[in-house]
Design an enzyme around this catalytic site. Structure first.
Site, PDB file in Angstrom:
ATOM      1  N   LYS A 140       5.959   7.905   0.513  1.00  0.00           N
ATOM      2  CA  LYS A 140       6.370   9.045   1.342  1.00  0.00           C
ATOM      3  C   LYS A 140       7.887   9.132   1.243  1.00  0.00           C
ATOM      4  O   LYS A 140       8.612   8.605   2.090  1.00  0.00           O
ATOM      5  CB  LYS A 140       5.997   8.793   2.805  1.00  0.00           C
TER       6      LYS A 140
ATOM      7  N   ASP B 128       0.814  -1.204   0.000  1.00  0.00           N
ATOM      8  CA  ASP B 128       0.000   0.000   0.000  1.00  0.00           C
ATOM      9  C   ASP B 128       0.853   1.262   0.000  1.00  0.00           C
ATOM     10  O   ASP B 128       0.608   2.195  -0.750  1.00  0.00           O
ATOM     11  CB  ASP B 128      -0.984   0.000   1.193  1.00  0.00           C
TER      12      ASP B 128
ATOM     13  N   VAL C  36      -1.813   8.531   6.879  1.00  0.00           N
ATOM     14  CA  VAL C  36      -3.034   8.485   6.071  1.00  0.00           C
ATOM     15  C   VAL C  36      -3.812   7.188   6.291  1.00  0.00           C
ATOM     16  O   VAL C  36      -3.237   6.171   6.683  1.00  0.00           O
ATOM     17  CB  VAL C  36      -2.717   8.649   4.564  1.00  0.00           C
TER      18      VAL C  36
ATOM     19  N   ASP D  66       7.259   3.755   3.069  1.00  0.00           N
ATOM     20  CA  ASP D  66       7.492   4.778   4.082  1.00  0.00           C
ATOM     21  C   ASP D  66       8.988   4.771   4.423  1.00  0.00           C
ATOM     22  O   ASP D  66       9.792   5.352   3.692  1.00  0.00           O
ATOM     23  CB  ASP D  66       6.585   4.455   5.274  1.00  0.00           C
TER      24      ASP D  66
ATOM     25  N   ARG E 103     -10.071   0.935   6.518  1.00  0.00           N
ATOM     26  CA  ARG E 103      -9.525   0.336   5.296  1.00  0.00           C
ATOM     27  C   ARG E 103     -10.530   0.425   4.145  1.00  0.00           C
ATOM     28  O   ARG E 103     -10.151   0.420   2.978  1.00  0.00           O
ATOM     29  CB  ARG E 103      -9.177  -1.140   5.528  1.00  0.00           C
TER      30      ARG E 103
HETATM   31  P1  5GP Z   1       7.849   0.996   5.873  1.00  0.00           P
HETATM   32  O1  5GP Z   1       8.341  -0.369   6.233  1.00  0.00           O
HETATM   33  O2  5GP Z   1       8.196   1.430   4.470  1.00  0.00           O
HETATM   34  O3  5GP Z   1       8.204   2.023   6.904  1.00  0.00           O
HETATM   35  O4  5GP Z   1       6.297   0.989   6.035  1.00  0.00           O
HETATM   36  C1  5GP Z   1       5.440   0.313   5.276  1.00  0.00           C
HETATM   37  C2  5GP Z   1       4.237  -0.046   6.108  1.00  0.00           C
HETATM   38  O5  5GP Z   1       3.978   0.891   7.173  1.00  0.00           O
HETATM   39  C3  5GP Z   1       3.026  -0.006   5.220  1.00  0.00           C
HETATM   40  O6  5GP Z   1       2.805  -1.277   4.655  1.00  0.00           O
HETATM   41  C4  5GP Z   1       1.929   0.407   6.178  1.00  0.00           C
HETATM   42  O7  5GP Z   1       1.401  -0.751   6.780  1.00  0.00           O
HETATM   43  C5  5GP Z   1       2.608   1.212   7.253  1.00  0.00           C
HETATM   44  N1  5GP Z   1       2.439   2.664   7.049  1.00  0.00           N
HETATM   45  C6  5GP Z   1       3.386   3.556   6.711  1.00  0.00           C
HETATM   46  N2  5GP Z   1       2.878   4.807   6.599  1.00  0.00           N
HETATM   47  C7  5GP Z   1       1.556   4.681   6.850  1.00  0.00           C
HETATM   48  C8  5GP Z   1       0.470   5.631   6.879  1.00  0.00           C
HETATM   49  O8  5GP Z   1       0.581   6.835   6.636  1.00  0.00           O
HETATM   50  N3  5GP Z   1      -0.764   5.128   7.189  1.00  0.00           N
HETATM   51  C9  5GP Z   1      -0.981   3.808   7.464  1.00  0.00           C
HETATM   52  N4  5GP Z   1      -2.226   3.436   7.749  1.00  0.00           N
HETATM   53  N5  5GP Z   1       0.021   2.893   7.453  1.00  0.00           N
HETATM   54  C10 5GP Z   1       1.276   3.326   7.144  1.00  0.00           C
HETATM   55 MG    MG Z   2       1.295  -2.603   5.482  1.00  0.00          MG
END
Ligand code: 5GP
Ligand code: MG
Length: 191
Positions: free
Chosen positions: A138, A107, A160, A110, A172
């Site tokens: 992001k 989705d 978000v 980050d 969701r």
């Molecule tokens: P990363 O491992 O890249 O930091 O994060 C990925 C996961 O963090 C995504 O699959 C999601 O589950 C969660 N995540 C990151 N940013 C957001 C956000 O703004 N909203 C939500 N609901 N989940 C996020």
């Molecule tokens: Mg996720």
């Protein structure tokens, strides 16, 4: 009825960042980009659940290639410190991906940790290729270097919800993506 600024799609949102109409339009473009990249090859899609469920379901209907679909579940590390924060695999692939063209879908990108971990796991199984697709990026939040091959929208560093993204497993099902009203960002009964 399409969402407009004068008719908020959901009373709990402070702002709609990406409207339902914008998502639908972008999915068509993403589908074309993905189809062009794969030609007539079969694609083994791996969706990271739960977040990528809605995005994957709609995106795959924009792609005419032969597709095999599988899911992985990754532990959430939110709320933990970054040193403890390595995402862990909770549910592994059921399909054999050796010598297959894998498209990994999440989705949101980050910090980059989740996709880095899952790409490494997938590569250990000797796929023919691995590409990644995220609905949201992001860019400003990256802690490990990661670039997705296909990106729906770049968004600012705000938390978000909607269209698969949750807050405490809620929201969701919203058809758009937005920012929750501040007073709803920590309801104790949802802990
Ligand atoms: P990363 O491992 O890249 O930091 O994060 C990925 C996961 O963090 C995504 O699959 C999601 O589950 C969660 N995540 C990151 N940013 C957001 C956000 O703004 N909203 C939500 N609901 N989940 C996020
Ligand atoms: Mg996720």
């Amino acid at each position: 009825m399409p969402a407009t600024k004068s008719s908020p799609i959901h009373a709990d949102l402070e702002t709609v960042l990406v409207s339902e109409t914008a998502i639908k339009k972008r999915l068509k473009g993403l589908g074309q980009d993905i189809a062009a990249a794969y030609g007539d090859q079969e694609i083994t899609v791996v969706a990271i659940i739960n977040g990528a469920i809605l995005f994957t379901a709609d995106l795959l209907r924009q792609i005419n290639n032969p597709i095999r679909l599988d899911c992985v579940r990754i532990s959430s590390y939110r709320g933990e410190t970054s040193s403890q924060g390595k995402p862990k695999l909770m549910h592994n692939l059921t399909l054999d991906i050796a010598n297959r063209h894998v498209l990994l879908i999440d989705d949101i990108l980050d910090t980059g940790k989740t996709l880095s971990v899952v790409v490494d796991l997938i590569k250990k199984q000797n796929p023919a290729s691995v590409r990644t697709c995220v609905l949201l990026d992001k860019k400003g939040r990256r802690e490990v270097e990661f670039t997705a091959d296909f990106v729906g929208f770049e968004i600012p560093d705000r938390f978000v919800v909607g269209y698969g993204l949750d807050f405490a497993e809620r929201y969701r099902n919203l058809p758009c993506i937005g920012i929750l009203k501040p007073e709803l960002q920590n309801p104790p009964e949802w802990a």
